[in-house]
Design an enzyme around this catalytic site. Structure first.
Site, PDB file in Angstrom:
ATOM      1  NE  ARG A  51     -71.079  17.634 102.150  1.00  0.00           N
ATOM      2  CZ  ARG A  51     -72.060  18.047 101.269  1.00  0.00           C
ATOM      3  NH1 ARG A  51     -73.151  17.631 101.147  1.00  0.00           N
ATOM      4  NH2 ARG A  51     -71.506  19.135 100.622  1.00  0.00           N
ATOM      5  CB  THR A  52     -68.638  20.593 108.193  1.00  0.00           C
ATOM      6  OG1 THR A  52     -68.166  19.856 107.217  1.00  0.00           O
ATOM      7  CG2 THR A  52     -67.990  20.532 109.507  1.00  0.00           C
ATOM      8  CE  LYS A  80     -70.300  45.331 113.314  1.00  0.00           C
ATOM      9  NZ  LYS A  80     -71.130  45.396 114.892  1.00  0.00           N
ATOM     10  NE  ARG A 101     -65.647  24.028 107.177  1.00  0.00           N
ATOM     11  CZ  ARG A 101     -66.048  23.304 106.280  1.00  0.00           C
ATOM     12  NH1 ARG A 101     -66.663  23.770 105.239  1.00  0.00           N
ATOM     13  NH2 ARG A 101     -65.988  21.939 106.529  1.00  0.00           N
ATOM     14  CG  HIS A 129     -62.378  18.884 107.534  1.00  0.00           C
ATOM     15  ND1 HIS A 129     -63.230  18.785 108.731  1.00  0.00           N
ATOM     16  CD2 HIS A 129     -63.328  19.195 106.478  1.00  0.00           C
ATOM     17  CE1 HIS A 129     -64.685  18.918 108.146  1.00  0.00           C
ATOM     18  NE2 HIS A 129     -64.699  19.073 106.671  1.00  0.00           N
TER      19      HIS A 129
HETATM   20  C1  NCD Z   1     -64.704  19.287 102.721  1.00  0.00           C
HETATM   21  C2  NCD Z   1     -63.882  20.259 103.037  1.00  0.00           C
HETATM   22  O1  NCD Z   1     -64.663  21.470 103.767  1.00  0.00           O
HETATM   23  O2  NCD Z   1     -62.811  20.540 103.289  1.00  0.00           O
HETATM   24  N1  NCD Z   1     -66.037  19.417 102.726  1.00  0.00           N
HETATM   25  C3  NCD Z   1     -66.617  18.870 103.926  1.00  0.00           C
HETATM   26  O3  NCD Z   1     -66.432  19.441 105.008  1.00  0.00           O
HETATM   27  N2  NCD Z   1     -67.316  17.877 103.546  1.00  0.00           N
HETATM   28  C4  NCD Z   1     -64.247  19.085 101.315  1.00  0.00           C
HETATM   29  C5  NCD Z   1     -64.450  20.100 100.199  1.00  0.00           C
HETATM   30  O4  NCD Z   1     -64.646  21.194 100.438  1.00  0.00           O
HETATM   31  O5  NCD Z   1     -63.902  19.661  99.182  1.00  0.00           O
END
Ligand code: NCD
Length: 310
Positions: A51-52, A80, A101, A129
């Site tokens: 999703r993100t 690397k 991320r 997040h």
């Molecule tokens: C969340 C995350 O990555 O922290 N997912 C997301 O970005 N929607 C929640 C999760 O992974 O449980």
């Protein structure tokens, strides 16, 4: 240069403006089709995501911009041994804005200190997040009309769940908020959230184990997955993974206008039979994540332009 590392980087007024913009995008998407023409978003994901990453990419495509990036550490030069500082210095000359991320807490912050373009923290380890929080706030405000006066139940892995940490940080700034923190004792919120955020701001909260008992008083139930990848041993994970399962029976205990949210991915913690309940809003929430990320990209690119012009 303006970055987004934590939801606290925006004032409540700025958050309101961002959500107003997302609401306008939701209602009139056609007005934004060309807003980012000629601009490029880099998505640098050192940890899995559906999703993100894809909602960031959809957001930029909807704005008429371009996207490039990588979806795992293995497929980038991190494999690397390249540092995030070096990577971002290079990406700064390929793109206009970057969503990152990383499994290590603070990695996007390190990147932002070396970057010539805005960096957005798209999740750093078990820490924060912020764009999930923007999504959560926008979903609640859009569907309920307000972020004030809510009793919010956060359920599941409150220790490692970064979405929970960011959401608590953001919500304590609204009026008459009460939290019910529902978790097994081993997965309670970290003390830096309990002491430094909740106690310090005099926010009413309870820490409980039973989801059934909490159910009747909740306006929002925010379910979370047990964060397998952050456990030190598999046995603990297996013992706790099915601690909470939201099903039809438990939904009967809830208010008629209660709202169920989940950042997704779901594993077992919400039974699929709940999906048809009108109070289950987690798929709508994932859709709203695109609108708020569109608003965020626009806002950070405008700030970067003002910076450059000044
Ligand atoms: C969340 C995350 O990555 O922290 N997912 C997301 O970005 N929607 C929640 C999760 O992974 O449980």
């Amino acid at each position: 240069m303006r970055h987004l590392m934590s939801p606290m980087d925006f004032t409540v007024e700025e958050l309101d403006a961002l959500m107003d913009r997302a609401e306008d995008i939701k209602n009139h998407p056609e007005n934004y089709n060309h807003a980012c023409e000629g601009k490029t978003l880099a998505t640098c994901f050192y940890e899995p995501s559906t999703r993100t990453r894809l909602s960031f990419e959809a957001a930029m495509i909807n704005l008429g911009g371009d996207v490039l990036g990588f979806a795992s550490a293995d497929s980038s030069s991190a494999a690397k041994g390249e540092s995030v500082s070096d990577t971002i210095r290079v990406i700064s000359s390929y793109a206009d804005i970057c969503a990152m991320r990383h499994p290590k807490e603070g990695a996007p912050l390190v990147a932002s200190s070396r970057s010539k373009i805005p960096v957005i923290n798209a999740g750093d380890g078990g820490h924060q997040h912020p764009t999930q929080t923007l999504t959560d706030l926008f979903t609640i405000r859009s569907l309920r009309g307000t972020l004030d006066g809510l009793t919010i139940g956060l359920c599941g892995d409150l220790k490692f769940g970064r979405t929970v940490h960011s959401l608590i940080n953001a919500l304590v700034r609204y009026n008459n908020i009460k939290f019910i923190l529902i978790s097994p004792p081993e997965l309670r919120v970290p003390s830096y959230i309990r002491e430094d955020v909740l106690c310090k701001n005099n926010i009413p909260f309870e820490e409980v184990k039973s989801l059934e008992d909490a159910m009747p008083s909740l306006d929002i139930l925010y379910m979370t997955r047990v964060q397998r990848e952050r456990f030190f041993n598999e046995e603990d994970y297996l013992r706790m993974k099915d601690f909470y399962i939201l099903d039809k029976e438990k939904m009967e205990l809830a208010k008629k206008d209660m709202m169920v949210l989940h950042p997704l991915p779901r594993v077992n913690e919400i039974s699929v039979e709940v999906d048809d309940d009108p109070r289950a809003m987690y798929f709508t929430q994932a859709q709203y994540g695109v609108y708020i990320r569109m608003a965020l990209i626009l806002t950070l690119l405008e700030a970067a332009k003002e910076d450059k012009d000044a």
